[in-house]
Design a protein around this motif. Sequence first.
Motif, mmCIF file in Angstrom:
data_model
loop_
_atom_site.group_PDB
_atom_site.id
_atom_site.type_symbol
_atom_site.label_atom_id
_atom_site.label_comp_id
_atom_site.label_asym_id
_atom_site.label_seq_id
_atom_site.Cartn_x
_atom_site.Cartn_y
_atom_site.Cartn_z
ATOM 1 N N UNK A 433 0.877 -1.218 -0.169
ATOM 2 C CA UNK A 433 -0.344 0.516 0.131
ATOM 3 C C UNK A 433 0.928 1.645 0.188
ATOM 4 N N UNK A 434 0.555 2.048 -0.963
ATOM 5 C CA UNK A 434 1.325 3.341 -1.269
ATOM 6 C C UNK A 434 1.985 3.341 -2.012
ATOM 7 N N UNK A 435 2.195 2.181 -2.916
ATOM 8 C CA UNK A 435 3.588 1.487 -3.747
ATOM 9 C C UNK A 435 2.922 1.161 -5.139
ATOM 10 N N UNK A 436 3.471 1.143 -5.669
ATOM 11 C CA UNK A 436 2.681 0.471 -7.193
ATOM 12 C C UNK A 436 3.668 -0.173 -8.228
ATOM 13 N N UNK A 437 3.343 -0.774 -9.199
ATOM 14 C CA UNK A 437 4.286 -0.722 -10.417
ATOM 15 C C UNK A 437 5.651 -0.247 -11.269
ATOM 16 N N UNK A 438 5.200 1.022 -11.136
ATOM 17 C CA UNK A 438 6.277 1.922 -10.520
ATOM 18 C C UNK A 438 7.157 2.332 -9.809
ATOM 19 N N UNK A 439 7.126 1.701 -8.633
ATOM 20 C CA UNK A 439 8.315 1.339 -7.959
ATOM 21 C C UNK A 439 9.089 0.883 -8.608
ATOM 22 N N UNK A 440 8.702 -0.764 -8.749
ATOM 23 C CA UNK A 440 9.323 -1.189 -9.395
ATOM 24 C C UNK A 440 10.903 -1.102 -10.811
ATOM 25 N N UNK A 441 9.766 -0.511 -11.105
ATOM 26 C CA UNK A 441 11.028 0.330 -12.595
ATOM 27 C C UNK A 441 11.759 1.135 -11.708
ATOM 28 N N UNK A 442 11.407 1.693 -11.037
ATOM 29 C CA UNK A 442 12.370 2.913 -10.293
ATOM 30 C C UNK A 442 13.036 1.876 -9.845
ATOM 31 N N UNK A 443 13.403 1.183 -8.795
ATOM 32 C CA UNK A 443 14.077 0.156 -8.465
ATOM 33 C C UNK A 443 15.047 -0.550 -9.374
ATOM 34 N N UNK A 444 14.629 -0.676 -10.692
ATOM 35 C CA UNK A 444 15.141 -1.650 -11.915
ATOM 36 C C UNK A 444 16.003 -0.992 -12.908
ATOM 37 N N UNK A 445 15.847 0.929 -12.515
ATOM 38 C CA UNK A 445 16.924 1.588 -13.526
ATOM 39 C C UNK A 445 18.128 2.137 -12.994
ATOM 40 N N UNK A 446 19.235 1.416 -14.280
ATOM 41 C CA UNK A 446 20.512 1.987 -14.327
ATOM 42 C C UNK A 446 20.674 3.551 -13.120
ATOM 43 N N UNK A 447 22.345 3.262 -12.786
ATOM 44 C CA UNK A 447 22.198 4.947 -12.713
ATOM 45 C C UNK A 447 23.850 5.084 -13.338
#
Length: 498
Positions: A433-447
């Motif tokens: 709750x308070x999260x979404x699938x977009x957070x999974x994509x953000x976690x996967x984003x390289x730096x």
Amino acid sequence: MEAGGGRRVLVVGAGLAALGAAQRLQGPGSVRLLEAGSRAGGRIWSHPFASGLAELGAHWIHGPSEGNPVFRLASCYGLLGPGAAEEENQRVEAGGHPLLPCVTYGSSGKVLSPELVSSTRTLFSELLGSAQAFLHAKELPAAGVGQYLRAELARLAPTWDEDEDSKRLRLAILSTCLKLECCISGTHSMDLVALGSFGEYTSLPGLDCTFPGGYSSLPDRMLAALPEGTILLNKPVKTIQWQGSFCEKGDVERIFPVRVECEDGDSFLADHVIITIPLGFLKEHHHNFFQPPLPTWKAEAIRRMGFGTNNKIFLEFEQPFWEPEQQLLEVVWEDESPLAEPSIDLEASWFKKLIGFVVLQPPEQLGHVLCGFIAGKEAEYMETLSDAEVLRTMTSVLRTLTGNPSLPAPRSILRSQWHSAPYTRGSYSYVAVGSSGDDIDALAQPLPEDASDPRPLQLLFAGEATHRTFYSTTHGALLSGWREADRLNRLPRAAEQQ
């Protein structure tokens, strides 16, 4: 390990995501895996028990069919039993729930009516389906899956045309269904799982299957295919310094942007680091683990995502008290209802979170072994108890359920303790709750996030928590490792040598 001055890649971890990445990386250079523990496999861990193996981590291939890379790889290595490859089995729609012949024990010591259990399970399954349908909905009736399910049950219960005893039993069975869903989602309560993203998770077709030689046979084979010396065990990483300019003694020409320092003082320089550490560890340590710290958007995604505990309790018996055809012994506490507040007295009632026991197959190979599943705070509390205490409690529970006060105690016990594991801190991820699938994509984003940076892809992120539709699974982990390797494989050679 250095090959012709090509790119240097470090992979932190040695689970399926890490091994998959190492397996897939191409081109000149070197790859090295730094694993904090004493074995490869991560949350896959086949452990000797009774006369065979017990799976302390991943248990089944969920959805063993052509769309599942773990199934394809295991088939390619010849690691699966003959039934797994049958086309008929690959077409079964199990929805992520292992389909096992079941007997349901009530806490009054009697077997519950199979008809009542079956019709209640069907009702719960329909409600779960309706919860998944809220994906992309503009308005939600509740924040969490649990709140939604309870509201629906409160609405439906008065319409059930049956006597009060049957109604009470049906609600008790629904409580067990909710606990099972907690185990599948790896959460303490379905109230914590976001309703709006519940439909993100995708189930693959196929009758869930196990590895005859243990799930660990898969990472073992993957590791054996890598060059000798690729993996360093007992090498916990302390900090990852990125956006730097590091060079090795005697070689000031070659500049590396990343320096990885281990707890034992050893350090490694790299062009790219693939981080496959469990989300549970990142939640607790990312602030000090990365220098400079992760950008706020990524740190917030880590904070918002859910990561819970699902543990197993294996019990070995001299002789089975169950029938040969029974493969799941389900537990229903008849005084419970999803419409009532759950007990918060862990000491007195932790064992009531247990959903039941799977009978390990085949007994002639593994012995007479039951595997109990328990999730959430109760699973974490169980980890604080001694083996003797857990064994005593399980014996008492089984005597209560079977109505046999002289049922022999199990001869031995083994259990997982994923919450206490310092480099894991739980079992797997869910969209909270308070999260979404977009957070999974953000976690996967390289730096670094700036695409024009002359030293791209310094930090890459893999692991089950980074796969948007297969999070919490081994196939999600494997695909994420391949994804990050492919990302590096696509990188122009010039960009690597900046």
